[in-house]
Design an enzyme around this catalytic site. Structure first.
Site, mmCIF file in Angstrom:
data_model
loop_
_atom_site.group_PDB
_atom_site.id
_atom_site.type_symbol
_atom_site.label_atom_id
_atom_site.label_comp_id
_atom_site.label_asym_id
_atom_site.label_seq_id
_atom_site.Cartn_x
_atom_site.Cartn_y
_atom_site.Cartn_z
ATOM 1 N N GLY A 76 -9.571 -41.658 88.033
ATOM 2 C CA GLY A 76 -8.132 -41.543 88.277
ATOM 3 C C GLY A 76 -7.396 -42.587 87.461
ATOM 4 N N ALA A 102 -27.712 -68.488 93.699
ATOM 5 C CA ALA A 102 -28.262 -68.437 95.062
ATOM 6 C C ALA A 102 -27.169 -68.046 96.042
ATOM 7 N N VAL A 119 -25.166 -64.463 97.946
ATOM 8 C CA VAL A 119 -25.612 -63.453 98.898
ATOM 9 C C VAL A 119 -26.621 -62.489 98.256
ATOM 10 N N ILE A 120 -26.297 -61.984 97.056
ATOM 11 C CA ILE A 120 -27.195 -61.021 96.420
ATOM 12 C C ILE A 120 -28.509 -61.705 96.018
ATOM 13 N N SER A 165 -27.014 -62.755 89.486
ATOM 14 C CA SER A 165 -26.113 -62.482 90.624
ATOM 15 C C SER A 165 -25.191 -63.688 90.776
ATOM 16 N N GLY A 192 -21.737 -63.459 91.076
ATOM 17 C CA GLY A 192 -20.422 -63.021 91.509
ATOM 18 C C GLY A 192 -20.025 -61.709 90.861
ATOM 19 N N ASP A 246 -12.361 -54.949 97.164
ATOM 20 C CA ASP A 246 -12.859 -55.908 96.163
ATOM 21 C C ASP A 246 -11.903 -56.092 94.986
ATOM 22 N N ALA A 270 -17.553 -55.168 102.557
ATOM 23 C CA ALA A 270 -17.215 -53.788 102.872
ATOM 24 C C ALA A 270 -16.293 -53.693 104.081
ATOM 25 N N HIS A 327 -31.168 -60.258 130.471
ATOM 26 C CA HIS A 327 -32.378 -61.039 130.251
ATOM 27 C C HIS A 327 -33.575 -60.112 130.143
HETATM 28 P P1 FAD Z 1 -16.369 -50.234 95.864
HETATM 29 O O1 FAD Z 1 -17.349 -50.053 96.946
HETATM 30 O O2 FAD Z 1 -16.806 -50.925 94.626
HETATM 31 O O3 FAD Z 1 -15.848 -48.774 95.502
HETATM 32 C C1 FAD Z 1 -14.969 -48.526 94.469
HETATM 33 C C2 FAD Z 1 -15.161 -47.094 94.001
HETATM 34 O O4 FAD Z 1 -14.105 -46.769 93.103
HETATM 35 C C3 FAD Z 1 -16.456 -46.877 93.217
HETATM 36 O O5 FAD Z 1 -17.066 -45.686 93.654
HETATM 37 C C4 FAD Z 1 -15.992 -46.738 91.784
HETATM 38 O O6 FAD Z 1 -16.827 -45.889 90.999
HETATM 39 C C5 FAD Z 1 -14.640 -46.084 91.987
HETATM 40 N N1 FAD Z 1 -13.696 -46.244 90.879
HETATM 41 C C6 FAD Z 1 -13.412 -47.369 90.164
HETATM 42 N N2 FAD Z 1 -12.414 -47.108 89.279
HETATM 43 C C7 FAD Z 1 -12.090 -45.810 89.450
HETATM 44 C C8 FAD Z 1 -11.124 -44.963 88.848
HETATM 45 N N3 FAD Z 1 -10.275 -45.404 87.936
HETATM 46 N N4 FAD Z 1 -11.075 -43.669 89.255
HETATM 47 C C9 FAD Z 1 -11.919 -43.203 90.219
HETATM 48 N N5 FAD Z 1 -12.828 -43.962 90.823
HETATM 49 C C10 FAD Z 1 -12.899 -45.249 90.451
HETATM 50 N N6 FAD Z 1 -20.696 -56.084 101.795
HETATM 51 C C11 FAD Z 1 -20.885 -56.147 103.122
HETATM 52 O O7 FAD Z 1 -19.902 -56.213 103.872
HETATM 53 N N7 FAD Z 1 -22.144 -56.127 103.672
HETATM 54 C C12 FAD Z 1 -23.245 -56.053 102.896
HETATM 55 O O8 FAD Z 1 -24.360 -56.043 103.412
HETATM 56 C C13 FAD Z 1 -23.083 -55.994 101.499
HETATM 57 N N8 FAD Z 1 -24.165 -55.921 100.693
HETATM 58 C C14 FAD Z 1 -23.974 -55.839 99.342
HETATM 59 C C15 FAD Z 1 -25.105 -55.803 98.533
HETATM 60 C C16 FAD Z 1 -24.971 -55.742 97.164
HETATM 61 C C17 FAD Z 1 -26.195 -55.694 96.297
HETATM 62 C C18 FAD Z 1 -23.657 -55.688 96.590
HETATM 63 C C19 FAD Z 1 -23.465 -55.573 95.112
HETATM 64 C C20 FAD Z 1 -22.530 -55.733 97.393
HETATM 65 C C21 FAD Z 1 -22.683 -55.822 98.780
HETATM 66 N N9 FAD Z 1 -21.581 -55.903 99.625
HETATM 67 C C22 FAD Z 1 -21.760 -55.999 100.977
HETATM 68 C C23 FAD Z 1 -20.199 -55.877 99.105
HETATM 69 C C24 FAD Z 1 -19.598 -54.475 99.260
HETATM 70 O O9 FAD Z 1 -20.436 -53.547 98.596
HETATM 71 C C25 FAD Z 1 -18.203 -54.446 98.667
HETATM 72 O O10 FAD Z 1 -17.417 -55.472 99.237
HETATM 73 C C26 FAD Z 1 -17.538 -53.101 98.958
HETATM 74 O O11 FAD Z 1 -18.275 -52.046 98.397
HETATM 75 C C27 FAD Z 1 -16.109 -53.082 98.416
HETATM 76 O O12 FAD Z 1 -15.537 -51.846 98.705
HETATM 77 P P2 FAD Z 1 -14.391 -51.230 97.774
HETATM 78 O O13 FAD Z 1 -14.035 -49.931 98.408
HETATM 79 O O14 FAD Z 1 -13.343 -52.240 97.564
HETATM 80 O O15 FAD Z 1 -15.064 -51.001 96.351
HETATM 81 P P1 NAI Z 2 -21.858 -64.930 95.308
HETATM 82 O O1 NAI Z 2 -20.496 -65.374 95.004
HETATM 83 O O2 NAI Z 2 -22.270 -64.708 96.705
HETATM 84 O O3 NAI Z 2 -22.904 -65.968 94.693
HETATM 85 C C1 NAI Z 2 -22.923 -66.280 93.343
HETATM 86 C C2 NAI Z 2 -23.675 -67.590 93.178
HETATM 87 O O4 NAI Z 2 -23.933 -67.778 91.793
HETATM 88 C C3 NAI Z 2 -22.875 -68.791 93.659
HETATM 89 O O5 NAI Z 2 -23.669 -69.577 94.502
HETATM 90 C C4 NAI Z 2 -22.497 -69.496 92.362
HETATM 91 O O6 NAI Z 2 -22.382 -70.883 92.506
HETATM 92 C C5 NAI Z 2 -23.672 -69.122 91.475
HETATM 93 N N1 NAI Z 2 -23.376 -69.181 90.049
HETATM 94 C C6 NAI Z 2 -22.259 -68.767 89.412
HETATM 95 N N2 NAI Z 2 -22.379 -68.972 88.078
HETATM 96 C C7 NAI Z 2 -23.605 -69.506 87.879
HETATM 97 C C8 NAI Z 2 -24.319 -69.924 86.706
HETATM 98 N N3 NAI Z 2 -23.794 -69.809 85.486
HETATM 99 N N4 NAI Z 2 -25.552 -70.442 86.869
HETATM 100 C C9 NAI Z 2 -26.117 -70.554 88.104
HETATM 101 N N5 NAI Z 2 -25.487 -70.175 89.239
HETATM 102 C C10 NAI Z 2 -24.243 -69.643 89.124
HETATM 103 O O7 NAI Z 2 -22.062 -63.609 94.413
HETATM 104 P P2 NAI Z 2 -23.194 -62.509 94.413
HETATM 105 O O8 NAI Z 2 -24.435 -62.990 95.056
HETATM 106 O O9 NAI Z 2 -23.235 -62.002 93.025
HETATM 107 O O10 NAI Z 2 -22.570 -61.398 95.337
HETATM 108 C C11 NAI Z 2 -21.271 -60.902 95.074
HETATM 109 C C12 NAI Z 2 -20.573 -60.575 96.338
HETATM 110 O O11 NAI Z 2 -21.096 -59.380 96.894
HETATM 111 C C13 NAI Z 2 -20.734 -61.609 97.433
HETATM 112 O O12 NAI Z 2 -19.865 -62.694 97.290
HETATM 113 C C14 NAI Z 2 -20.397 -60.817 98.633
HETATM 114 O O13 NAI Z 2 -19.016 -60.773 98.758
HETATM 115 C C15 NAI Z 2 -20.931 -59.443 98.289
HETATM 116 N N6 NAI Z 2 -22.223 -59.246 98.958
HETATM 117 C C16 NAI Z 2 -22.262 -59.270 100.318
HETATM 118 C C17 NAI Z 2 -23.439 -59.112 100.990
HETATM 119 C C18 NAI Z 2 -23.447 -59.199 102.458
HETATM 120 O O14 NAI Z 2 -22.377 -59.181 103.051
HETATM 121 N N7 NAI Z 2 -24.595 -59.293 103.112
HETATM 122 C C19 NAI Z 2 -24.705 -58.887 100.283
HETATM 123 C C20 NAI Z 2 -24.563 -58.936 98.846
HETATM 124 C C21 NAI Z 2 -23.352 -59.078 98.235
#
Ligand code: FAD
Ligand code: NAI
Length: 472
Positions: A122, A188, A190-191, A276, A278, A319, A327, A451
């Site tokens: 879009g 180090a 979340v991911i 990972s 950010g 995001d 999410a 309990h």
């Molecule tokens: P997104 O989920 O990124 O969705 C955006 C959508 O928009 C995508 O489908 C994309 O393709 C689409 N899009 C982009 N541009 C366009 C366009 N121009 N037209 C049409 N479609 C488009 N969060 C948690 O709360 N709990 C977790 O356990 C957790 N685990 C995670 C694990 C990993 C490995 C990662 C990477 C993230 C994790 N997160 C977790 C973070 C979570 O996935 C995001 O915060 C969440 O998905 C954000 O939702 P959103 O709707 O903003 O964006």
């Molecule tokens: P993050 O922000 O959680 O962690 C990134 C880490 O990388 C930080 O500790 C930062 O200091 C470090 N870093 C940055 N630059 C660096 C460098 N050049 N060298 C070494 N270390 C460096 O980001 P991450 O893990 O990529 O995840 C992205 C986001 O996805 C999270 O912040 C979270 O919002 C979401 N997420 C949430 C999950 C959950 O809710 N369980 C699971 C996975 C992701």
């Protein structure tokens, strides 16, 4: 073809699809556009969360936890295994199936709620008649209200693009075909900790390199220390305070040059490297410049507290805007925006968004950390209760960690709850509810908890605020 809607949502992740469903529930003619493709090129709504984030990572965390239990803990229960093997391809296929069930679930919800779904990218065309024209493939859609929920993508290190073979983003980290002997992780966060845990449990030697000197700086220090100890005991190596230098990929793997916290030059040789560090907001393809949609220096869409952008009738959630990339935060904003469009008072309490790390032990918190309260100069009382003293945790065989309460020194209002230990992800919900109702620690301490349950540790930590635990 031209089609008119009341609300168009761009992006079908948790922010977008939930906003679309809520808007449709409120009686608006609603469209949701999402471009994610499955392996066959078909639609795969649910965004990062469903396709390469929350859902698949938790599926692999579960599979790898089962494996680790079978390998290391079944014997304690008197269960013997003649042999144990891992079929990584099957594990990954199961994960893919879980993802597909969620994709299909969202398509079903769109039908059920009469949301019109468009598969494709879009992008803004122009302002028209008090609204906006949005192009998707051959179609041109119009609506007075547009919600942008385009999410985020993994940030690459400068000059080191993801090839998803040796240099992996979260996407490649969820699709490794065989357990690597040595896995490196940069970051180090979340991911890094979740994906590092998956592959360590399956047998990889995992080394995590983190730039910051503190481990999990956003968590409560006491909780982070406890988690760090537990991870070290499991063999997940985390080196803090490093400076990453040159990274070379070759036929054999990846070589990472870095300086350690003392400045000594070191090299880490691994088979695969997860980066990972950010995530960056997704705005390319939106044609944001053409309509003057304002972005900040990080590329995030600028919004006010209520998710309004600088353009009339254009909102942004999840995001792609400020705030934690979670999410459930995206979903809350999506619901609130749909309700604001309907003239209601949608509300998101940013102080009460829980964090969960699905490692083992799990880490979860809501509200303020002890270091934040100290920095604010707020007088508080703390109470902790270890899972070691909880009967259910002993029966489960998982007694690592604790529950920690922080409450106002005068009013006893709960200011923060921090948990490291079994099922922290589920236990934190009680704290969220209590804090939303402005409960005191005494309120929780006076409520009957079943309990034996892990939740009794929450009650006991609340009792600990008043120094009167019953089981410790
Ligand atoms: P997104 O989920 O990124 O969705 C955006 C959508 O928009 C995508 O489908 C994309 O393709 C689409 N899009 C982009 N541009 C366009 C366009 N121009 N037209 C049409 N479609 C488009 N969060 C948690 O709360 N709990 C977790 O356990 C957790 N685990 C995670 C694990 C990993 C490995 C990662 C990477 C993230 C994790 N997160 C977790 C973070 C979570 O996935 C995001 O915060 C969440 O998905 C954000 O939702 P959103 O709707 O903003 O964006
Ligand atoms: P993050 O922000 O959680 O962690 C990134 C880490 O990388 C930080 O500790 C930062 O200091 C470090 N870093 C940055 N630059 C660096 C460098 N050049 N060298 C070494 N270390 C460096 O980001 P991450 O893990 O990529 O995840 C992205 C986001 O996805 C999270 O912040 C979270 O919002 C979401 N997420 C949430 C999950 C959950 O809710 N369980 C699971 C996975 C992701």
């Amino acid at each position: 073809m031209s089609k008119n809607f009341d609300v168009i949502v761009i992006g079908g992740g948790p922010g977008g699809y939930i906003a679309a469903i809520r808007a449709a529930q409120l009686g608006f003619a609603t469209a949701c556009i999402d471009e994610w493709k499955n392996d066959k090129g078909g639609p795969a709504p649910g965004g990062t969360c469903t396709n390469v984030g929350c859902i698949p990572s938790k599926a692999l965390l579960q599979s790898s936890e089962h494996y680790e239990h079978a390998a290391k803990h079944f014997a304690e229960h008197g269960i013997g295994l003649k042999s144990l093997s891992i079929d990584v391809a099957k594990m990954v296929a199961r994960k893919d199936q879980v993802v597909k069930q969620n994709n299909d679930g969202i398509l079903y919800l769109f039908k059920k709620n009469k949301v019109s779904f468009f598969h494709g990218r879009g992008s803004f065309v122009k302002a028209v008649d008090g609204g906006w024209e949005i192009a998707v493939g051959e179609d041109v859609l119009t609506a007075k209200q547009v919600v942008v929920a385009t999410g985020s993508s993994a940030r690459a290190l400068p000059g080191l693009p993801f090839d998803e073979d040796k240099i992996l983003s979260n996407d490649g980290a969820l699709r490794i075909g065989a357990v690597p002997k040595k896995l490196g992780v940069i970051g180090a966060g979340v991911i890094g900790l979740e994906m590092g845990s998956v592959w360590r449990r399956l047998g990889a030697e995992v080394q995590v390199l983190e730039a910051l000197p503190a481990f999990l700086g956003a968590a409560d220090e006491q909780i982070a220390k406890e988690a760090q100890k537990a991870f070290a005991k499991q063999g997940l190596k985390v080196e803090l305070g490093v400076k990453i230098g040159e990274i070379k990929t070759g036929a054999k793997g990846v070589s990472v040059a870095y300086a350690d916290a003392k400045g000594a030059e070191k090299t880490l040789d691994v088979d695969k490297l997860i980066v990972s560090i950010g995530r960056v907001p997704n705005t390319t393809g939106l044609n944001a410049e053409a309509v003057g949609l304002k972005l900040d220096e990080r590329g995030a869409i600028v919004v006010d507290d209520e998710c309004r952008t600088n353009l009339p009738g254009v909102w942004a959630v999840g995001d792609v805007v400020r705030g934690p990339m979670l999410a459930h935060k995206a979903e809350e904003e999506g619901v609130a925006v749909a309700e604001r469009i309907a003239g209601q008072h949608g509300h998101v309490d940013f102080g009460l968004i829980p964090w969960v790390l699905y490692t083992s032990p799990e880490i979860a918190w809501v509200g303020k950390t002890e270091q934040q309260l100290k920095a604010e100069g707020r007088a508080y009382k703390a109470g902790t209760f270890p899972f070691l003293a909880n009967g259910r945790a002993r029966a489960l065989g998982d007694t690592t960690g604790m529950v920690k309460f922080l409450a106002d020194a005068t009013t006893d209002e709960i200011l923060g709850v921090h948990i490291v230990g079994p099922m922290a992800s589920e236990l934190i919900a009680e704290a969220c509810v209590a804090m939303a109702f402005k409960a005191s620690s005494e309120d929780i301490a006076r409520i009957c908890h079943a309990h034996p349950s892990l939740a009794e540790s929450v009650k006991e930590a609340a009792l600990a605020v008043d120094k009167r635990t019953l089981n410790f």
